[in-house]
Each structure stands twice: as structure tokens, then as C-alpha cells.
Scaffold this motif. Structure first.
Motif, mmCIF file in Angstrom:
data_model
loop_
_atom_site.group_PDB
_atom_site.id
_atom_site.type_symbol
_atom_site.label_atom_id
_atom_site.label_comp_id
_atom_site.label_asym_id
_atom_site.label_seq_id
_atom_site.Cartn_x
_atom_site.Cartn_y
_atom_site.Cartn_z
ATOM 1 N N MET A 125 56.417 9.656 -33.368
ATOM 2 C CA MET A 125 56.809 8.290 -33.695
ATOM 3 C C MET A 125 58.303 8.273 -33.990
ATOM 4 N N ASP A 126 58.952 7.214 -33.574
ATOM 5 C CA ASP A 126 60.371 7.045 -33.856
ATOM 6 C C ASP A 126 60.542 6.171 -35.090
ATOM 7 N N TYR A 127 61.556 6.472 -35.861
ATOM 8 C CA TYR A 127 61.853 5.712 -37.074
ATOM 9 C C TYR A 127 63.237 5.116 -36.955
ATOM 10 N N GLN A 142 69.817 7.621 -41.930
ATOM 11 C CA GLN A 142 70.599 7.905 -40.731
ATOM 12 C C GLN A 142 69.682 8.473 -39.667
ATOM 13 N N VAL A 143 69.916 8.060 -38.423
ATOM 14 C CA VAL A 143 69.196 8.590 -37.274
ATOM 15 C C VAL A 143 70.222 9.265 -36.381
ATOM 16 N N MET A 144 69.977 10.544 -36.070
ATOM 17 C CA MET A 144 70.903 11.296 -35.224
ATOM 18 C C MET A 144 70.158 11.807 -33.998
ATOM 19 N N GLU A 145 70.808 11.807 -32.860
ATOM 20 C CA GLU A 145 70.195 12.322 -31.645
ATOM 21 C C GLU A 145 70.763 13.705 -31.356
ATOM 22 N N THR A 200 66.667 13.307 -35.047
ATOM 23 C CA THR A 200 66.465 13.877 -36.376
ATOM 24 C C THR A 200 66.950 12.840 -37.374
ATOM 25 N N TYR A 201 66.483 12.973 -38.592
ATOM 26 C CA TYR A 201 66.705 11.916 -39.569
ATOM 27 C C TYR A 201 67.276 12.466 -40.869
ATOM 28 N N THR A 202 68.055 11.639 -41.544
ATOM 29 C CA THR A 202 68.445 11.891 -42.922
ATOM 30 C C THR A 202 67.599 10.940 -43.755
ATOM 31 N N VAL A 203 66.891 11.512 -44.730
ATOM 32 C CA VAL A 203 66.002 10.725 -45.580
ATOM 33 C C VAL A 203 66.493 10.852 -47.021
ATOM 34 N N SER A 204 66.704 9.722 -47.672
ATOM 35 C CA SER A 204 67.142 9.717 -49.065
ATOM 36 C C SER A 204 65.954 9.481 -49.985
ATOM 37 N N GLU A 212 67.386 14.762 -47.725
ATOM 38 C CA GLU A 212 67.045 15.840 -46.798
ATOM 39 C C GLU A 212 67.635 15.439 -45.450
ATOM 40 N N THR A 213 68.374 16.351 -44.810
ATOM 41 C CA THR A 213 68.996 16.038 -43.521
ATOM 42 C C THR A 213 68.374 16.870 -42.414
ATOM 43 N N GLY A 214 68.509 16.382 -41.177
ATOM 44 C CA GLY A 214 68.013 17.113 -40.017
ATOM 45 C C GLY A 214 66.499 17.183 -39.940
ATOM 46 N N VAL A 215 65.829 16.164 -40.443
ATOM 47 C CA VAL A 215 64.363 16.160 -40.473
ATOM 48 C C VAL A 215 63.830 15.665 -39.132
ATOM 49 N N PRO A 216 62.985 16.461 -38.461
ATOM 50 C CA PRO A 216 62.392 16.002 -37.203
ATOM 51 C C PRO A 216 61.277 14.983 -37.465
ATOM 52 N N ALA A 217 60.997 14.161 -36.463
ATOM 53 C CA ALA A 217 59.999 13.097 -36.605
ATOM 54 C C ALA A 217 58.617 13.635 -36.944
ATOM 55 N N ASP A 218 58.290 14.849 -36.490
ATOM 56 C CA ASP A 218 56.943 15.369 -36.740
ATOM 57 C C ASP A 218 56.725 15.778 -38.203
#
Length: 82
Positions: free
Chosen positions: A1-3, A27-30, A37-41, A47-53
Motif C-alpha cells: 500500500m502507498d501512503y 515525508q515520502v521518498m522514492e 520509503t517514508y519518514t514517520v514522526s 523513524e526514517t527510511g521505513v518501507p511500506a511493508d
């Protein structure tokens, strides 16, 4: 899933101190391979560089519960002042 930015998500990473916590995508980074990959606050960090899975959509019930808890705390504080 994309966020997308500002989505509320639950992190599922047993190696993270935020495992199981609800956070917000900031933040969403390709990657160069086309994956996102995502940055989640979170309340206590990010946490940075988190994959969607490793993410799940946060249920709206959690947000409602937090709002109810805040309202209850406010009501209790008002009663203490009286």
C-alpha cells in the motif's frame, strides 16, 4: 500500500523503539529502484527510511479514543478547579 504525507500509520518493526506506535507520515521518498520509503514522526521522535511493508493504516478509532481521553482529562481538570 502507498501512503501520503499526513497519513496516520502504525509501525511494525520489531527492531524499532516505535514498534506498534501510531505516527504520521511526514515525508515520502522514492528510492532509485522506484520504491517508496517514508519518514514517520511519533510523539517521542521519528523513524526514517521505513518501507511500506512495515506500515499499516492507523484505525480512526485510535484518533477518536485519543480525542475522548483528552476531553475527559479536560473535564476532570475543570471539576478539580471547582
Amino acid at each position: 500500500m502507498d501512503y501520503e504525507k499526513d497519513d496516520r500509520v502504525v509501525l511494525r518493526d520489531k527492531h524499532s523503539e516505535f514498534d506498534g506506535d501510531v505516527g504520521t507520515v511526514t515525508q515520502v521518498m522514492e528510492t532509485m529502484f522506484g520504491d517508496a520509503t517514508y519518514t514517520v514522526s511519533f510523539e517521542d521522535g521519528q523513524e526514517t527510511g521505513v518501507p511500506a511493508d512495515q506500515l499499516e493504516p492507523a484505525e480512526d478509532v485510535d484518533a477518536d479514543t485519543d480525542a475522548d481521553a483528552d476531553a475527559d482529562a479536560d473535564a476532570d481538570a475543570d471539576e478539580d478547579e471547582a
